[in-house]
Design a protein around this motif. Structure first.
Motif, mmCIF file in Angstrom:
data_model
loop_
_atom_site.group_PDB
_atom_site.id
_atom_site.type_symbol
_atom_site.label_atom_id
_atom_site.label_comp_id
_atom_site.label_asym_id
_atom_site.label_seq_id
_atom_site.Cartn_x
_atom_site.Cartn_y
_atom_site.Cartn_z
ATOM 1 N N LEU A 51 15.568 11.711 10.699
ATOM 2 C CA LEU A 51 14.191 11.442 10.827
ATOM 3 C C LEU A 51 13.629 12.006 9.896
ATOM 4 C CD1 LEU A 51 11.780 10.163 12.742
ATOM 5 C CD2 LEU A 51 11.491 12.555 13.814
ATOM 6 N N TYR A 52 12.855 11.058 9.105
ATOM 7 C CA TYR A 52 11.777 11.554 8.148
ATOM 8 C C TYR A 52 10.789 12.355 8.584
ATOM 9 C CZ TYR A 52 8.911 11.185 3.976
ATOM 10 O OH TYR A 52 7.904 11.566 2.931
ATOM 11 N N TYR A 53 10.393 13.413 8.026
ATOM 12 C CA TYR A 53 9.828 14.647 8.795
ATOM 13 C C TYR A 53 8.611 15.070 7.888
ATOM 14 C CZ TYR A 53 9.858 17.478 12.922
ATOM 15 O OH TYR A 53 9.452 18.151 14.097
ATOM 16 N N PRO A 54 7.610 14.301 7.391
ATOM 17 C CA PRO A 54 6.792 14.796 6.630
ATOM 18 C C PRO A 54 5.731 15.811 7.494
ATOM 19 C CG PRO A 54 6.238 12.457 7.248
ATOM 20 C CD PRO A 54 7.459 12.974 7.495
ATOM 21 N N ASP A 76 2.836 6.653 2.959
ATOM 22 C CA ASP A 76 3.345 6.286 1.845
ATOM 23 C C ASP A 76 4.948 6.991 1.928
ATOM 24 O OD1 ASP A 76 1.117 5.751 0.581
ATOM 25 O OD2 ASP A 76 1.158 7.267 -0.877
ATOM 26 N N ILE A 77 6.028 5.962 1.443
ATOM 27 C CA ILE A 77 7.419 6.423 1.668
ATOM 28 C C ILE A 77 7.978 6.616 0.342
ATOM 29 C CG2 ILE A 77 9.510 5.367 2.915
ATOM 30 C CD1 ILE A 77 7.360 5.972 4.596
ATOM 31 N N PRO A 78 8.702 7.697 0.027
ATOM 32 C CA PRO A 78 9.349 7.871 -1.309
ATOM 33 C C PRO A 78 10.506 7.317 -1.125
ATOM 34 C CG PRO A 78 9.420 9.947 0.038
ATOM 35 C CD PRO A 78 8.713 8.879 0.929
ATOM 36 N N LEU A 79 10.779 6.032 -1.151
ATOM 37 C CA LEU A 79 12.057 5.260 -1.019
ATOM 38 C C LEU A 79 13.097 5.720 -1.835
ATOM 39 C CD1 LEU A 79 13.565 3.245 0.855
ATOM 40 C CD2 LEU A 79 12.621 1.418 -0.582
ATOM 41 N N ASP A 80 12.665 5.866 -3.386
ATOM 42 C CA ASP A 80 13.512 6.146 -4.373
ATOM 43 C C ASP A 80 14.173 7.357 -3.975
ATOM 44 O OD1 ASP A 80 11.350 4.426 -5.445
ATOM 45 O OD2 ASP A 80 12.982 4.234 -7.026
ATOM 46 N N VAL A 102 9.792 16.631 -6.086
ATOM 47 C CA VAL A 102 9.635 15.639 -4.947
ATOM 48 C C VAL A 102 10.627 16.328 -3.895
ATOM 49 C CG1 VAL A 102 9.721 13.586 -3.688
ATOM 50 C CG2 VAL A 102 9.064 13.534 -5.906
ATOM 51 N N VAL A 103 10.183 16.396 -2.597
ATOM 52 C CA VAL A 103 10.899 16.869 -1.516
ATOM 53 C C VAL A 103 10.933 15.850 -0.609
ATOM 54 C CG1 VAL A 103 10.478 19.356 -1.846
ATOM 55 C CG2 VAL A 103 9.143 18.120 -0.308
ATOM 56 N N VAL A 104 12.223 15.719 0.023
ATOM 57 C CA VAL A 104 12.439 14.704 1.321
ATOM 58 C C VAL A 104 12.679 15.315 2.467
ATOM 59 C CG1 VAL A 104 13.716 12.748 2.075
ATOM 60 C CG2 VAL A 104 13.464 12.784 -0.277
ATOM 61 N N LEU A 136 0.801 -1.259 -0.084
ATOM 62 C CA LEU A 136 -0.067 -0.001 -0.207
ATOM 63 C C LEU A 136 0.853 1.185 -0.003
ATOM 64 C CD1 LEU A 136 -2.858 1.145 0.026
ATOM 65 C CD2 LEU A 136 -2.786 0.990 2.797
ATOM 66 N N HIS A 137 1.895 1.314 0.590
ATOM 67 C CA HIS A 137 2.847 2.438 1.045
ATOM 68 C C HIS A 137 4.137 2.615 0.262
ATOM 69 C CE1 HIS A 137 -0.636 3.997 3.576
ATOM 70 N NE2 HIS A 137 -0.532 2.869 4.228
ATOM 71 N N CYS A 138 4.681 1.558 -0.104
ATOM 72 C CA CYS A 138 6.259 1.425 -0.475
ATOM 73 C C CYS A 138 6.118 0.113 -1.391
ATOM 74 C CB CYS A 138 7.044 1.456 0.510
ATOM 75 S SG CYS A 138 8.741 2.179 -0.008
#
Length: 356
Positions: free
Chosen positions: A309-312, A179-183, A246-248, A43-45
């Motif tokens: 830390l991923y910080y959405p 969702d995780i933008p792994l790429d 895309v921003v991370v 679902l998310h990655c």
């Protein structure tokens, strides 16, 4: 598109390996915990399902009348269920990653018997034997120790057979909820390693759970001048070169957490496991190395660890949900418990209602 078909076109397969750690759980032999992890990946990655995967099955120390999983203690019934659980998880992983291997056991073979050593090298008993099996294409690896390792040594054992530059470390009870933008995250990590870059190093990216909401302005950071300064200097939105749309968003993290994270394989081995003395059998990384890392970061030495830390949504969104594998009994048992609770509450309500 199947996982096998996706592997041919997905560049993630050469970049990152998923390490799934699992251990005795009250829900055994059900695979509900692992199934929820795989469902959350879909679902998310979804790209993760085309990557290589290593599943390490930790075990227990002793059988007793009572269950104390954190101490490696299980009941006789759980010990039996755990053996069936391992078989069920293997079937689940094979069905997802390599359907043809599920139908033909010859696709999997024992590749090695290794040792997970720890503590003083002068004590001959300071090791645990590992059985390692793998599909012929190396997409799936199973590691089974003959005695309990604990999370730290389980991760190290998997890292030692990892052939990709990055790993996604996944405990069995932390499914994704966002969702995780792994790429894009991997591109940011790779770019930070370029010799001509002035960007800060990005060696480890943790995914946020509920207790990490608004981390940059939390008591984990604000009372400490060095951490406030580092946050002001480093917190930013990284923009991958290949995806300028895309921003991370990342903020410096002043700890090394065990919850799901993405990390450089070489950095992991060098920083967390520099020797066999680094982690004792049964230890969690965050309980030992994590505390030492935080102490050094408070002194300003953050770059040594390069934790983020991923910080959405500027820290207002979480990516993980905890199911607590030491207590989770499986979907069916949880539903029965809820129904029983609701029934008790309804009977209480009826007993308190005035008689007409």
């Amino acid at each position: 598109m199947s996982a096998q078909e996706g592997a041919a076109t997905n560049p993630l397969i050469d970049s990152i390996t998923i390490i799934i750690t699992t251990s005795p759980t009250p829900s055994a032999p059900s695979t509900d915990l692992i199934s929820s992890i795989l469902d959350s990946f879909k679902l998310h990655c979804s790209g993760l399902l085309s990557c290589r995967v290593i599943v390490i099955f930790d075990t227990y120390d002793r059988i007793s009348e009572s269950m104390r999983l954190k101490k490696g203690q299980v009941t006789h019934a759980l010990a039996q269920a755990h053996e069936l659980y391992k078989t069920n998880v293997k079937d689940l992983i094979l069905k997802q990653w390599c359907p043809e291997a599920e139908q033909d056991a010859s696709h999997i073979s024992l590749i090695d018997n290794e040792l997970a050593e720890y503590g003083s090298p002068h004590l001959a008993e300071n090791h645990v034997a590992l059985s390692i099996s793998r599909t012929h294409d190396k997409r799936i690896t199973f590691i089974e120790p003959i005695a309990r390792l604990g999370f730290g040594l389980a991760v190290r054992s998997a890292l030692r057979v990892t052939e990709t530059p990055y790993v996604w470390v996944q405990q069995h009870d932390w499914p994704l909820v966002r969702d995780i933008p792994l790429d894009s995250i991997l591109e940011v990590m790779q770019a930070s390693e370029a010799e001509d870059t002035s960007a800060p190093p990005v060696k480890y990216v943790c995914l946020p759970a509920i207790r990490m909401i608004s981390y940059a302005t939390s008591p984990h950071v604000q009372p400490f001048p060095a951490l406030r300064t580092l946050t002001a200097q480093l917190k930013r939105d990284f923009v991958p070169t290949s995806r300028p749309d895309v921003v991370v968003p990342l903020t410096p993290l002043f700890f090394w957490h065990d919850k799901p994270h993405i990390a450089s394989t070489a950095h992991y081995l060098a920083r967390i496991f520099p020797s066999r003395l680094a982690i004792a059998r049964g230890d969690f990384i965050e309980d030992h190395v994590g505390q030492r890392a935080r102490a050094q970061m408070k002194e300003g030495n953050w770059a040594k660890w390069a934790c983020w830390l991923y910080y959405p949504e500027d820290g207002r969104e979480i990516c993980l949900k905890h199911r607590n594998g030491r207590k989770w009994r499986g979907m069916e048992a949880e539903l029965q418990a809820k129904e029983m609770f609701l029934g008790i509450e309804m009977r209480k309500h009826d007993s308190l209602s005035p008689v007409s």
